[in-house]
Design a protein around this motif. Structure first.
Motif, short mmCIF file in Angstrom:
data_model
loop_
_atom_site.label_atom_id
_atom_site.label_comp_id
_atom_site.label_asym_id
_atom_site.label_seq_id
_atom_site.Cartn_x
_atom_site.Cartn_y
_atom_site.Cartn_z
N SER A 74 0.68 -1.24 -0.04
CA SER A 74 0.15 0.06 0.07
C SER A 74 0.80 1.17 -0.01
CB SER A 74 -0.86 0.00 1.13
OG SER A 74 -1.95 -1.07 1.38
N SER A 75 0.45 2.07 -0.67
CA SER A 75 0.91 3.61 -0.78
C SER A 75 0.11 4.70 -1.06
CB SER A 75 2.12 3.58 -1.79
OG SER A 75 2.94 4.78 -1.72
N ILE A 76 0.21 5.72 -1.00
CA ILE A 76 -0.71 7.00 -1.24
C ILE A 76 -0.32 7.78 -2.24
CG2 ILE A 76 -1.82 9.06 -0.05
CD1 ILE A 76 -2.20 6.34 1.46
N GLY A 77 -1.22 8.02 -3.09
CA GLY A 77 -1.13 8.95 -4.25
C GLY A 77 -1.94 10.43 -3.82
N LEU A 78 -1.57 11.30 -4.62
CA LEU A 78 -2.05 12.86 -4.34
C LEU A 78 -2.82 13.07 -5.66
CD1 LEU A 78 0.97 14.53 -2.35
CD2 LEU A 78 -1.29 13.55 -1.47
N LYS A 79 -3.89 13.49 -5.67
CA LYS A 79 -4.64 14.37 -6.67
C LYS A 79 -4.91 16.03 -6.01
CE LYS A 79 -8.43 14.23 -9.69
NZ LYS A 79 -9.80 13.31 -9.83
N GLY A 80 -3.85 16.93 -6.31
CA GLY A 80 -4.07 18.10 -5.49
C GLY A 80 -3.59 17.98 -4.26
N LEU A 81 -4.33 18.33 -3.31
CA LEU A 81 -4.29 18.09 -1.94
C LEU A 81 -4.94 16.90 -1.26
CD1 LEU A 81 -3.10 19.67 0.46
CD2 LEU A 81 -5.25 20.64 0.92
N GLU A 82 -5.83 16.32 -2.10
CA GLU A 82 -6.49 15.29 -1.55
C GLU A 82 -5.57 13.77 -1.93
OE1 GLU A 82 -10.22 14.82 -3.37
OE2 GLU A 82 -11.01 16.83 -2.51
N GLY A 83 -5.34 13.07 -0.92
CA GLY A 83 -4.89 11.65 -1.08
C GLY A 83 -5.71 10.61 -1.11
N TYR A 84 -5.15 9.51 -1.87
CA TYR A 84 -6.10 8.24 -2.21
C TYR A 84 -5.32 7.14 -1.95
CZ TYR A 84 -4.11 8.90 -6.98
OH TYR A 84 -3.29 8.80 -8.09
N LEU A 85 -5.69 5.88 -1.93
CA LEU A 85 -5.16 4.79 -1.56
C LEU A 85 -4.68 4.15 -2.97
CD1 LEU A 85 -4.13 2.03 -0.17
CD2 LEU A 85 -6.48 1.08 -0.61
N VAL A 86 -3.48 3.76 -3.10
CA VAL A 86 -2.66 3.10 -4.27
C VAL A 86 -2.17 1.96 -3.81
CG1 VAL A 86 -1.05 3.33 -5.80
CG2 VAL A 86 -2.30 5.47 -5.20
N GLN A 87 -2.77 0.92 -4.51
CA GLN A 87 -1.95 -0.54 -4.30
C GLN A 87 -0.90 -0.95 -5.41
OE1 GLN A 87 -2.57 -2.75 -1.96
NE2 GLN A 87 -4.52 -2.30 -0.98
N VAL A 88 0.33 -1.09 -4.91
CA VAL A 88 1.53 -1.46 -5.71
C VAL A 88 1.45 -2.94 -5.76
CG1 VAL A 88 3.73 -1.05 -6.12
CG2 VAL A 88 2.58 0.83 -5.09
N GLU A 89 1.11 -3.41 -7.06
CA GLU A 89 1.21 -5.03 -7.23
C GLU A 89 2.51 -5.06 -8.13
OE1 GLU A 89 -3.54 -5.79 -7.75
OE2 GLU A 89 -2.68 -5.10 -9.45
N VAL A 90 3.15 -6.15 -7.31
CA VAL A 90 4.43 -6.60 -8.05
C VAL A 90 4.37 -8.09 -8.42
CG1 VAL A 90 6.83 -6.59 -7.90
CG2 VAL A 90 5.67 -4.68 -6.87
N GLN A 91 4.82 -8.31 -9.85
CA GLN A 91 4.72 -9.52 -10.20
C GLN A 91 6.02 -10.03 -10.94
OE1 GLN A 91 2.67 -11.34 -13.62
NE2 GLN A 91 1.35 -12.54 -11.88
N ILE A 92 6.87 -10.85 -10.56
CA ILE A 92 8.18 -11.16 -11.20
C ILE A 92 8.21 -12.33 -12.10
CG2 ILE A 92 10.41 -11.61 -10.84
CD1 ILE A 92 10.51 -9.87 -8.43
#
Length: 269
Positions: free
Chosen positions: A5-23
């Protein structure tokens, strides 16, 4: 597939970002999908360089990173740390389970250091609002983590320290990211105080209502009737900022890359 899990920004508002990794086996490469802009696409070089400094071999392996939600455009290097953690977890370098209520924000340098980025404060505020209990982030002297209620902020400098900490092998050094916030009402001195204006009773009453209720005011009248005088003294009757409002003000100034001293009074121009 690993999800971090990480946080993205749209202006001042933040939203949840799921970082999915596959190798998977294939030509050595790293592909980032999920509407990344140029600043996010450049993360792959920083992430690959960082994991190499940690003796993580990705030779002849293809790394695919998906930033979800895929319909939201991503920008900035806030996701560097989450990507690196996802790769290390997928490769088995990190064996411990990472709780879902834990988020990672921060950028990486080529030598494995974790560095601060613009927008970390609004990202932290968003993380607290989204229900995260713990956030890993780099040190930033402009952020006062003691003002954030209900969330544990774990500060560090080196990627190797973070990995050892997750594995329970080392305690991170304490970094003082606290700024005193007094709940008492301090006395502020203004060069021009509202109480010094004589007369203008109707105008003063309108400004008092506007200040207490947060309303807009349009001043109209001939030159010399007192509009500028009333406007210059207006800030002296503003209510003090709440802790939430103070954090929002600090976030706006940080996103604008301007320094602002921590103050209980609202900025006024």
């Amino acid at each position: 597939t690993v999800k971090i899990s990480s946080i993205g920004l749209k202006g001042l508002e933040g939203y949840l970002v799921q970082v999915e990794v596959q190798i998977s086996q294939g030509t050595e490469s790293m592909v980032i999908v999920g509407l990344p802009d140029a600043s996010v696409k450049e993360s792959k070089e920083r992430v690959l360089s960082t994991i190499r400094t940690l003796d993580c071999d990705v030779t002849d392996q293809k790394i695919v990173v998906n930033l979800s939600p895929s319909e939201q455009k991503k920008n900035g290097p806030l996701f560097d740390l989450a990507m690196a953690i996802g790769v290390l977890k997928e490769k088995g370098q990190i064996k411990e389970e990472i709780p879902q209520d834990t988020a990672f924000i921060g950028a990486l340098s080529l030598d494995g250091n974790v560095v601060k980025v613009e927008g970390m404060l609004p990202a932290l505020i968003a993380a607290a609002g989204l229900g995260f209990k713990r956030v890993f982030l780099p040190y930033d002297q402009l952020i006062s983590i003691d003002m954030l209620d209900g969330i544990e902020c774990i500060v560090f400098f080196l990627m190797i320290d973070l990995i050892l900490y997750i594995g329970g092998q080392v305690s991170l050094p304490f970094h003082n990211m606290k700024t005193q916030f007094e709940d008492t009402m301090p006395m502020y001195k203004f060069q021009m105080d509202f109480c010094h204006i004589i007369g203008h009773e109707h105008a003063k009453q309108a400004l008092e209502i506007a200040a207490s209720g947060g309303h807009n005011v349009l001043m109209s009248g001939p030159p010399g009737c007192g509009k500028s005088l009333l406007a210059e003294t207006f800030p002296s009757i503003f209510p003090l900022l709440t802790k939430k409002a103070q954090l929002e003000v600090m976030s706006l100034y940080q996103l604008a890359k301007e320094k602002i001293p921590i103050s209980h009074t609202a900025p006024y121009r």
